[in-house]
Design a protein around this motif. Sequence first.
Motif, short mmCIF file in Angstrom:
data_model
loop_
_atom_site.label_atom_id
_atom_site.label_comp_id
_atom_site.label_asym_id
_atom_site.label_seq_id
_atom_site.Cartn_x
_atom_site.Cartn_y
_atom_site.Cartn_z
N VAL A 88 5.91 -10.74 1.17
CA VAL A 88 4.57 -10.95 0.62
C VAL A 88 4.68 -11.82 -0.62
CG1 VAL A 88 2.57 -9.85 -0.47
CG2 VAL A 88 3.66 -8.77 1.50
N CYS A 89 4.02 -12.97 -0.59
CA CYS A 89 3.99 -13.85 -1.76
C CYS A 89 2.58 -13.76 -2.32
CB CYS A 89 4.34 -15.27 -1.34
SG CYS A 89 4.10 -16.47 -2.64
N LEU A 90 2.40 -12.92 -3.34
CA LEU A 90 1.06 -12.65 -3.86
C LEU A 90 0.63 -13.72 -4.86
CD1 LEU A 90 -1.17 -10.49 -3.69
CD2 LEU A 90 -0.15 -9.42 -5.70
N GLU A 91 -0.56 -14.24 -4.64
CA GLU A 91 -1.09 -15.25 -5.56
C GLU A 91 -1.32 -14.62 -6.93
OE1 GLU A 91 -4.28 -18.44 -4.61
OE2 GLU A 91 -5.37 -16.73 -5.38
N LEU A 151 -9.79 -19.60 0.64
CA LEU A 151 -9.04 -19.18 -0.55
C LEU A 151 -7.56 -19.54 -0.43
CD1 LEU A 151 -10.68 -15.69 -1.14
CD2 LEU A 151 -10.89 -17.67 -2.62
N GLY A 152 -7.19 -20.19 0.65
CA GLY A 152 -5.80 -20.61 0.84
C GLY A 152 -4.87 -19.44 1.10
N ALA A 153 -5.42 -18.37 1.67
CA ALA A 153 -4.61 -17.16 1.90
C ALA A 153 -4.26 -17.04 3.37
CB ALA A 153 -5.39 -15.93 1.47
N GLN A 154 -3.03 -16.58 3.62
CA GLN A 154 -2.71 -16.19 4.98
C GLN A 154 -3.23 -14.79 5.24
OE1 GLN A 154 1.23 -17.68 4.26
NE2 GLN A 154 1.33 -18.41 6.36
N ARG A 189 0.81 -4.34 -8.11
CA ARG A 189 2.25 -4.13 -8.33
C ARG A 189 2.94 -3.76 -7.02
NH1 ARG A 189 0.35 -2.19 -13.36
NH2 ARG A 189 0.04 -0.08 -12.59
N ALA A 190 2.28 -2.93 -6.22
CA ALA A 190 2.86 -2.55 -4.93
C ALA A 190 3.04 -3.78 -4.04
CB ALA A 190 1.96 -1.52 -4.24
N ALA A 191 2.05 -4.67 -4.05
CA ALA A 191 2.12 -5.88 -3.21
C ALA A 191 3.24 -6.80 -3.69
CB ALA A 191 0.78 -6.60 -3.24
N GLU A 192 3.36 -6.91 -5.02
CA GLU A 192 4.37 -7.82 -5.58
C GLU A 192 5.79 -7.38 -5.23
OE1 GLU A 192 1.85 -9.44 -9.45
OE2 GLU A 192 3.14 -7.69 -9.63
N HIS A 193 5.99 -6.07 -5.01
CA HIS A 193 7.32 -5.57 -4.72
C HIS A 193 7.57 -5.40 -3.22
CE1 HIS A 193 7.00 -4.44 -9.02
NE2 HIS A 193 8.25 -4.85 -9.00
N THR A 194 6.68 -5.98 -2.41
CA THR A 194 6.86 -5.88 -0.96
C THR A 194 7.49 -7.16 -0.45
OG1 THR A 194 4.90 -4.49 -0.86
CG2 THR A 194 5.66 -5.44 1.22
N SER A 195 8.59 -7.02 0.29
CA SER A 195 9.27 -8.22 0.79
C SER A 195 8.41 -8.91 1.85
CB SER A 195 10.63 -7.86 1.38
OG SER A 195 10.44 -7.07 2.51
N SER A 229 9.07 -18.13 -0.41
CA SER A 229 9.34 -17.35 0.80
C SER A 229 8.20 -16.37 1.02
CB SER A 229 10.65 -16.59 0.63
OG SER A 229 10.52 -15.65 -0.41
N GLY A 230 7.97 -16.05 2.27
CA GLY A 230 6.93 -15.06 2.60
C GLY A 230 5.56 -15.69 2.76
#
Lengths: 252, 420
Positions: A57-60, A92-95, A49-55, A21-22
Motif C-alpha cells: 500500500v502506497c498511501l498518498e 483523485l489518481g487513486a488505485q 497509520r495502519a495503512a502506512e504500515h501495510t505492505s 512500490s505498491g
Amino acid sequence: MSLLSLALALALAQSPTPCRSGERWVLLPFQPVALTTAEARQVEDAVRRAAEHTSGVCLEPRAETVAKVRARGGRLPGCVDAACRGAQAQALGAQRLVRGVALGVGGGRSVALTLVDREGLESHAVVTLSGEGLPPGQEEARAREAFQELRKTHLSSAGAVKRPGSAWPTVLLAAGGVALAAGVGFGLAARNTEAVLSQGNAGCSGEGETFRSCFTGRLREGQRQARTANVLMGAGALLGAGGAVFFVWELP
Amino acid sequence: MRQLRCAPAALLWLALLAGSAASAAPTRVAYALIIANNTGTEPKQAPLRYADDDGARYYELFSSRTQETVFLSVLDADTQALHPGLAARTRPPTRAALKEALRQLNARMAEDKARGDSPVLYFVFTGHGKRGPAGEGAVSLLDGSFTRTDLYSQVIAPSTAAFVHLIVDACDSYFFVNSRGALPVAPAQVQAVKGLLATRELARYPNVGAVLSTTREQESHEWSAIRSGVFSHQVLSALSGAADVNADGRVEYSELSAFVAAANQGVEDVRGRLEVSIQPPALDRAAALVDMGDKARLGFLLLPAGLEGRLWVEDARGLRVAELHKERERSVVLGLPLAQGYFLRGAGREASFRFARAGAVVDGAGLSWRDNALAARGAMEDALRDRLFSVPFGPRFYNGYMASLGQTPVAPEQQPDLSP
C-alpha cells in the motif's frame, strides 16, 4: 527565486508523490457523526497509520489528499453507482480510495470504512474502537484490525469478480489441443510415408535418375511431415502447460 | 529558561483542570413515564386501535435509553402478541397508578440530583384527549380524565427532573398543556383566575418542553399499515435519529419540528394532515430530546452519504420502527432496539440486517439489496403511503424551514478535518 524556479517548485508541489512500490491508495478525511471534527481526525489518523504500515500500500500523503478535496469544494459528492465511484477514484489518481465515517454512538467510538477501486467495486468494514465491554486503550489496534479486514474483504471480493472474466486458460488449452491434434495428424502421415518407403520402391516407377528423384522427393516429404508433427506436438504441449498454469493460478 | 522548564508542568495542570472540569459535568440520567390508553372516558369517543401499540413502541425506544421506564397501559390482544412479555411489565393507566409512578420516579430523580447528576423525565401520553367547556384540555385515563390542572399540579410542579419532555399524541393536546382564548368568567374575577392560570402555564416552567399533536381527528391519523398513529410514528422515527440534521448525534426540538414538517408536507388530503405544536424548554432551547452519544442498549444503523430517498426500517414482526426521506449527501445514524432482525426497505427493494450486540454499528451502504414489492389498500392508505415522507429531509429543508420561522438553527454539520 526566479519565476521559472517558482513555477517549477509549484508544479512539483502539485504533482502527486510517486509510488516506488505498491498501489497508490488515497484515504479521504473522515466524516464525523456524533463526534467532533477533532475526534474524527484521531480515528482517521489511527487508520492512516495502519495503512502506512501495510505492505503493498502506497498511501498518498494527507496534505495532497486534502488539497485535492479542497479543490473539489471540500467534500466529494456521495455516489449511488459503481461508475461514479470508479470515476471519483480515478479523478483523485487513486488505485484504491478509502472513505471513512467516525461515529461516537452508544457511549463508544466506531469507524465505518469503505474501499473503492477504479472499477467502482466497493467493500465495507465496521469496527467498534471503544465502548462498553471493550478493554480501554485498544483503539489503535482496532483501527489496524478495521483496515486489514477492509483490505482482505476487498481483495477477496475483487478477485471473485474478476476471475470469471479471464479467458486465457481456455484459449491456451484450446490452442494446445488443436496443435496436438494437428501434430498427431502429421505424425500419422509421416508414419504412412515411412511405411511406403520401407516397401523398397516407395511407390516410384522408372529407373535411374527418375527413380532417384522420385524416391528422394518421397523421403523429403516424410521428413517434413515428421518435423511438422514434432513442432506441432511441442507447441501443443507448451500451450497446454501454459493453460494449465493459468488455470491453477486463477483457482480461488 | 525557567518559564520553559515550567511549561510542561503548566500543561499538565491545564490538562488536569480540563479533566476535572469534564468530570464535574453532571451525568444525564433519563427516566420515562409512558401512558397509553385506547379507550376514552366519553361514550362518543370510539376506542383507538393503536394507542397501546404506540405506547409499546415508545417503551421499546425509551427502555433502551433510560435508567427506568414505567409503562401504564392495558395492551389489547394483538399488541400483547406482537410484544411478548411486555404486558407483565405494565400497570393499568389509572390515576392511582400514575400517582404512584410519579412518586417513585421523583424519588429516584431526587437521589440523582443529590448525587450531582442531571435527571431528565420523558412524560409520554398516547390516547384520547378533549377540550372541556372552559377550554381546559384533558386526556383520558382508564378511570377518568386527567386535566391540564392535574398535569401541572401532579406532574410538572412537583417534578425533581432537571428537564421534562412532554410528548402527547391526543386530540386537542395543545390545550392539555397550554391555555388560549378568552376566559369564561365575569370581568371581576378575571384577575383572580389569571393568577391561578399563570401557575398552569408552560412559561412558568422553563425546564419543560412539549411535543404535541394538536389535531382533532385522532382516528383518521392512525395508519393500519404501520399499526401506529402517524404523529407517534414520526416522533419515534425522529427520536431514533432520523431528525438529526447536523449529524451531531443530538435530536433537538427544532430538528424534530422540521422533520415532522417535512414528513407531512406532501400530504394534500386534509384528512391526513397533522397539526403539531413543538416547544423547546425555554431554559435551553437547544436541549436534546435524544443524545445518540449516551450509553444505550441499542444497535446503530449508519445510512451514509450516497443513500437517498424514502427509507424505512421494519423489524422481524413487520413493525415499522423508523422512517425517513433522506437527502443524498447527509449521513444519518438510527439507534434501534436490539431485535431479532431488521429490514431496511426503500422503493421496490429491501435488505436485511441484524445487530450482533449492543453498540454494534451496521453500515447501510454495505447491505445486500434485493427487489421487493409492497402492497397497500384504500384511498387513505394510498394518501399516507405515497405522500407521507415524500419530501426529502436534510440540511436544505431544515435551513429553509428555520428561516421561514425566523428561528435560530442548530450548528452546521461537523465537517471532515481539512487541515493538512
